[in-house]
Design an enzyme around this catalytic site. Structure first.
Site, PDB file in Angstrom:
ATOM      1  N   CYS A  72       0.826  -1.214   0.000  1.00  0.00           N
ATOM      2  CA  CYS A  72       0.000   0.000   0.000  1.00  0.00           C
ATOM      3  C   CYS A  72       0.857   1.259   0.000  1.00  0.00           C
ATOM      4  CB  CYS A  72      -0.931  -0.006   1.208  1.00  0.00           C
ATOM      5  SG  CYS A  72      -1.953   1.487   1.320  1.00  0.00           S
ATOM      6  N   ARG A  75      -0.129   4.757   3.002  1.00  0.00           N
ATOM      7  CA  ARG A  75      -0.108   4.505   4.438  1.00  0.00           C
ATOM      8  C   ARG A  75       0.163   5.702   5.326  1.00  0.00           C
ATOM      9  NH1 ARG A  75       4.005  -0.364   4.585  1.00  0.00           N
ATOM     10  NH2 ARG A  75       4.253  -0.059   2.350  1.00  0.00           N
ATOM     11  N   TRP A 245      -9.124   5.806  -0.075  1.00  0.00           N
ATOM     12  CA  TRP A 245      -9.680   6.447  -1.256  1.00  0.00           C
ATOM     13  C   TRP A 245      -8.885   5.961  -2.457  1.00  0.00           C
ATOM     14  CZ3 TRP A 245      -7.936   9.730   2.836  1.00  0.00           C
ATOM     15  CH2 TRP A 245      -6.606  10.104   2.732  1.00  0.00           C
ATOM     16  N   GLU A 250      -5.352   3.472 -10.384  1.00  0.00           N
ATOM     17  CA  GLU A 250      -6.008   2.178 -10.148  1.00  0.00           C
ATOM     18  C   GLU A 250      -7.167   1.996 -11.124  1.00  0.00           C
ATOM     19  OE1 GLU A 250      -6.394   3.057  -5.643  1.00  0.00           O
ATOM     20  OE2 GLU A 250      -6.270   0.879  -5.816  1.00  0.00           O
TER      21      GLU A 250
END
Ligand code: ARG
Length: 378
Positions: A72, A75, A245, A250
């Site tokens: 991720c 973070r 979010w 993506e």
């Protein structure tokens, strides 16, 4: 009689529990001396084979699990995760209802907030509830080959399984909401139609070409992963959907662009009037950039939170610095952290990372992918 394998599993849970309790007290000095709590946890484990996190431990554990997510990039805000403690919820219909409420709370009218809802943990001889769907919001895919699929080819197997079971909710458009598939404790999996008011969607338009409006492209505002297990100090929460979010890539560089998803690059390039006869015109690259501009601009216009890969890469470096100052090592997987377009234009490309495994983390358990595809759904 205890067989050796059972003993070692129990010993591992005890070790992971102790490690987590120590970390919790170290990072929350107001919680005081860890020793009484350690003794209580050891005692509860010895008596029942499990232990119950305090609400504060649950909140911190869910946040630390995010902090430990190697893949991720987002973070930096790990410590602001909102935790909905629903450990008493075990029946499928109530799990589904809470998932939809989670979406409403996370969506927050477009100002997306990171949220997790934690359902009942696995206990000895009594597994917790399970969400089969990989995300709370998924679009149906109709057809059995990516090139002839209407909708999201990734979800074609689940769509097919649901149709076989008599789901009639789909209108056959490229963006039909799939129902949520949930398995309650002591129950078989069941599906629940997603209420329209729980899902905010953004129509995708291009800032320079009004024609995109009629195309009907859209995407949902909140990415909420629902088939990973939250593990905290030896306790497993198999149903613990969480969201952040979106980062634009993506959607624009993967969901709408991948050949085994919406596969839109050729259509975008044609709209842009590009020469698609040769790779060397870089039509795919140019289409990717315009598609990503369209995604970011559309979310902005709709007033829905989204970040771009330049901003999010910088934030990630800030996160690394902050963690370093706290004396904590950050694990990261380069191949996931570097964005799928313009990698070398972001600072995360130009360095290396090391992956780190922790027993407090989000984990894909075996079978999760098969369940998300509706395999053996009866
Ligand atoms: N990549 C996934 C998707 O496109 C979502 C993964 C989680 N993403 C996030 N921004 N928290 O739906």
């Amino acid at each position: 009689m205890e067989i050796p394998q059972q003993r070692s599993a129990a010993a591992r849970v005890r070790e992971e529990a102790e490690e987590f309790i120590r970390l919790f007290h170290r990072e929350n000095p107001e919680a005081g001396d860890p020793r009484p709590r350690l003794a209580a946890v050891r005692d509860e484990l010895a008596r029942t084979g499990t232990y119950r996190h305090t609400p504060q431990e649950l909140v911190h554990g869910a946040r630390v699990a995010w902090r430990n997510s190697n893949r991720c990039i987002g973070r930096l805000y790990w410590n602001s995760l909102r935790v909905r403690d629903r450990r008493g919820v075990v029946e499928s219909d109530r799990v589904a209802e809470e998932c939809f409420e989670h979406l409403r709370e996370a969506t927050n009218g477009g100002r997306v907030r990171p949220v997790i809802t934690v359902f009942a943990p696995d206990a000895p001889g009594r597994p917790g509830p399970l969400i089969w769907s990989e995300q709370l919001v998924r679009y149906a895919g109709y057809g059995d080959h990516p090139s002839i699929t209407v909708g999201d080819a990734r979800n074609a197997p689940l769509t097919e399984a649901l149709l076989r079971l008599g789901w009639t909710g789909g209108a056959g458009t490229p963006f039909d909401l799939l129902p949520l598939v949930v398995q309650g404790v002591d129950d078989k999996p069941r599906w629940f139609e997603t209420p329209a008011d729980a899902v905010l969607e953004v129509p995708i338009r291009h800032p320079d070409d009004a024609g995109w409006g009629e195309w009907g492209l859209r995407w949902h505002a909140v990415p909420a992963i629902s088939n990973m297990c939250l593990e905290i100090g030896g306790i497993h929460y198999p149903a613990a959907p969480f969201n952040g979010w979106y980062m634009g890539t993506e959607i624009g560089a993967r969901n709408l662009a991948d050949t085994d998803r919406y596969n839109l690059l050729l259509a975008v390039a044609r709209r842009l009037g590009l020469d698609t006869t040769s790779d060397r015109s870089l039509w795919k690259d140019r289409a990717l950039v315009e598609l990503n501009r369209a995604v970011l601009d559309s979310f902005d216009r709709a007033g829905v939170t989204i970040s771009d890969h330049h901003t999010e890469s910088r934030r990630f470096l800030t996160h690394l610095e902050r963690e370093e100052r706290k004396g904590r090592e950050v694990g990261a997987d380069w191949s996931w952290i570097v964005p799928p377009i313009s990698g070398s234009a972001t600072p995360v490309f130009h360095r290396t990372f090391e992956e780190r495994q922790s027993s407090t983390s989000y984990v894909h358990h075996p079978g999760a992918q098969e369940r998300a595809q509706g395999r053996d759904l009866v």
